[in-house]
Design a protein around this motif. Structure first.
Motif, PDB file in Angstrom:
ATOM      1  N   LEU A  32       0.812  -1.219   0.000  1.00 46.87           N
ATOM      2  CA  LEU A  32       0.000   0.000   0.000  1.00 46.87           C
ATOM      3  C   LEU A  32       0.845   1.268   0.000  1.00 46.87           C
ATOM      4  O   LEU A  32       0.486   2.254  -0.632  1.00 46.87           O
ATOM      5  CB  LEU A  32      -0.937   0.010   1.221  1.00 46.87           C
ATOM      6  CG  LEU A  32      -1.977  -1.101   1.264  1.00 46.87           C
ATOM      7  CD1 LEU A  32      -2.692  -1.104   2.603  1.00 46.87           C
ATOM      8  CD2 LEU A  32      -2.962  -0.959   0.119  1.00 46.87           C
ATOM      9  N   GLY A  33       1.966   1.232   0.716  1.00 47.16           N
ATOM     10  CA  GLY A  33       2.773   2.440   0.881  1.00 47.16           C
ATOM     11  C   GLY A  33       3.988   2.534  -0.017  1.00 47.16           C
ATOM     12  O   GLY A  33       4.652   3.569  -0.042  1.00 47.16           O
ATOM     13  N   GLY A  34       4.324   1.461  -0.690  1.00 47.02           N
ATOM     14  CA  GLY A  34       5.469   1.491  -1.590  1.00 47.02           C
ATOM     15  C   GLY A  34       6.818   1.338  -0.905  1.00 47.02           C
ATOM     16  O   GLY A  34       7.857   1.451  -1.544  1.00 47.02           O
ATOM     17  N   ARG A  35       6.804   1.094   0.407  1.00 44.18           N
ATOM     18  CA  ARG A  35       8.057   0.866   1.141  1.00 44.18           C
ATOM     19  C   ARG A  35       7.742   0.044   2.376  1.00 44.18           C
ATOM     20  O   ARG A  35       6.614   0.021   2.851  1.00 44.18           O
ATOM     21  CB  ARG A  35       8.719   2.180   1.543  1.00 44.18           C
ATOM     22  CG  ARG A  35       7.888   3.006   2.506  1.00 44.18           C
ATOM     23  CD  ARG A  35       8.523   4.370   2.787  1.00 44.18           C
ATOM     24  NE  ARG A  35       7.629   5.219   3.507  1.00 44.18           N
ATOM     25  CZ  ARG A  35       7.524   5.286   4.834  1.00 44.18           C
ATOM     26  NH1 ARG A  35       8.293   4.518   5.581  1.00 44.18           N
ATOM     27  NH2 ARG A  35       6.677   6.102   5.409  1.00 44.18           N
ATOM     28  N   THR A  36       8.762  -0.614   2.904  1.00 40.14           N
ATOM     29  CA  THR A  36       8.534  -1.437   4.089  1.00 40.14           C
ATOM     30  C   THR A  36       8.730  -0.622   5.364  1.00 40.14           C
ATOM     31  O   THR A  36       9.605   0.239   5.432  1.00 40.14           O
ATOM     32  CB  THR A  36       9.445  -2.676   4.100  1.00 40.14           C
ATOM     33  OG1 THR A  36       9.070  -3.511   5.196  1.00 40.14           O
ATOM     34  CG2 THR A  36      10.903  -2.323   4.204  1.00 40.14           C
ATOM     35  N   ARG A  37       7.860  -0.900   6.331  1.00 42.77           N
ATOM     36  CA  ARG A  37       7.983  -0.273   7.653  1.00 42.77           C
ATOM     37  C   ARG A  37       8.003  -1.374   8.719  1.00 42.77           C
ATOM     38  O   ARG A  37       7.376  -1.273   9.750  1.00 42.77           O
ATOM     39  CB  ARG A  37       6.805   0.681   7.899  1.00 42.77           C
ATOM     40  CG  ARG A  37       6.758   1.832   6.929  1.00 42.77           C
ATOM     41  CD  ARG A  37       5.737   2.862   7.308  1.00 42.77           C
ATOM     42  NE  ARG A  37       4.373   2.347   7.240  1.00 42.77           N
ATOM     43  CZ  ARG A  37       3.297   3.007   7.660  1.00 42.77           C
ATOM     44  NH1 ARG A  37       3.428   4.197   8.195  1.00 42.77           N
ATOM     45  NH2 ARG A  37       2.095   2.485   7.564  1.00 42.77           N
ATOM     46  N   ARG A  38       8.776  -2.403   8.438  1.00 44.97           N
ATOM     47  CA  ARG A  38       8.825  -3.572   9.311  1.00 44.97           C
ATOM     48  C   ARG A  38       9.170  -3.213  10.761  1.00 44.97           C
ATOM     49  O   ARG A  38       8.507  -3.666  11.683  1.00 44.97           O
ATOM     50  CB  ARG A  38       9.801  -4.614   8.780  1.00 44.97           C
ATOM     51  CG  ARG A  38       9.813  -5.876   9.621  1.00 44.97           C
ATOM     52  CD  ARG A  38      10.760  -6.939   9.071  1.00 44.97           C
ATOM     53  NE  ARG A  38      10.488  -8.185   9.745  1.00 44.97           N
ATOM     54  CZ  ARG A  38       9.584  -9.076   9.376  1.00 44.97           C
ATOM     55  NH1 ARG A  38       8.848  -8.871   8.303  1.00 44.97           N
ATOM     56  NH2 ARG A  38       9.398 -10.183  10.064  1.00 44.97           N
ATOM     57  N   ALA A  39      10.203  -2.413  10.965  1.00 44.33           N
ATOM     58  CA  ALA A  39      10.618  -2.082  12.331  1.00 44.33           C
ATOM     59  C   ALA A  39       9.495  -1.372  13.082  1.00 44.33           C
ATOM     60  O   ALA A  39       9.234  -1.671  14.250  1.00 44.33           O
ATOM     61  CB  ALA A  39      11.882  -1.225  12.315  1.00 44.33           C
ATOM     62  N   TYR A  40       8.813  -0.443  12.430  1.00 46.41           N
ATOM     63  CA  TYR A  40       7.704   0.271  13.062  1.00 46.41           C
ATOM     64  C   TYR A  40       6.580  -0.698  13.436  1.00 46.41           C
ATOM     65  O   TYR A  40       6.067  -0.666  14.557  1.00 46.41           O
ATOM     66  CB  TYR A  40       7.178   1.360  12.126  1.00 46.41           C
ATOM     67  CG  TYR A  40       5.888   1.982  12.603  1.00 46.41           C
ATOM     68  CD1 TYR A  40       5.876   2.841  13.702  1.00 46.41           C
ATOM     69  CD2 TYR A  40       4.685   1.700  11.969  1.00 46.41           C
ATOM     70  CE1 TYR A  40       4.694   3.403  14.150  1.00 46.41           C
ATOM     71  CE2 TYR A  40       3.500   2.262  12.413  1.00 46.41           C
ATOM     72  CZ  TYR A  40       3.509   3.107  13.506  1.00 46.41           C
ATOM     73  OH  TYR A  40       2.327   3.653  13.947  1.00 46.41           O
ATOM     74  N   ILE A  41       6.211  -1.564  12.519  1.00 49.80           N
ATOM     75  CA  ILE A  41       5.120  -2.516  12.769  1.00 49.80           C
ATOM     76  C   ILE A  41       5.515  -3.504  13.862  1.00 49.80           C
ATOM     77  O   ILE A  41       4.709  -3.825  14.738  1.00 49.80           O
ATOM     78  CB  ILE A  41       4.709  -3.217  11.459  1.00 49.80           C
ATOM     79  CG1 ILE A  41       4.090  -2.180  10.507  1.00 49.80           C
ATOM     80  CG2 ILE A  41       3.733  -4.359  11.727  1.00 49.80           C
ATOM     81  CD1 ILE A  41       3.906  -2.658   9.092  1.00 49.80           C
TER      82      ILE A  41
END
Length: 145
Positions: A32-41
């Motif tokens: 959905l966002g075009g980038r990963t936010r693994r650490a935040y999630i």
């Protein structure tokens, strides 16, 4: 409707998110966002394990896989408020399954849980250029403040 888009069940079954959902949440969020936010999630899910009374996290499965998720956090006194509120932090539905009621069901589950906890106010934030999210929030009855 795109004939290649699978139709979800009429009433999506809402369930609590679990640690095993991390990879799927990260994948949907990245799509959905075009980038990963693994650490935040990961931090959000870890915080929920440590303080479940301050978090609300639900998912919906479709075809044996996570189709959508919502993460909320209880606000207690932020911004000088005297009553608790529930902040919608993340909501996402797989791109091919959007516009079939999954996001609305997740948002309604968040509202229902807030009600069970005696919380009367839901809040969120969105980039003003995120037109899809703003349309979703508007259709769901959210107001700009």
């Amino acid at each position: 409707m795109n004939s290649r888009s699978p139709m979800p069940k009429a009433d999506p079954r809402i369930r609590p998110l679990t640690a095993r959902d991390l990879d799927a949440v990260v994948a949907i969020d990245a799509a959905l966002g075009g980038r990963t936010r693994r650490a935040y999630i990961e931090r959000r899910l870890d915080q929920a394990k440590r303080a479940p009374e301050l978090h609300v996290q639900f998912g919906v499965d479709e075809g044996g896989a996570l189709a959508g998720y919502v993460l909320g956090r209880v606000l207690e006194g932020e911004f000088g408020r005297t009553h608790p509120a529930l902040r919608l932090e993340l909501i996402g539905v797989k791109p091919g399954l959007q516009r079939h009621g999954i996001g609305a069901a997740l948002e309604q589950a968040l509202e229902a849980e807030a009600g069970k906890r005696g919380i009367r106010e839901l809040r969120t934030a969105s980039a003003w250029r995120d037109h899809a999210m703003l349309r979703f929030l508007d259709k769901s009855g959210w107001r700009l403040s």
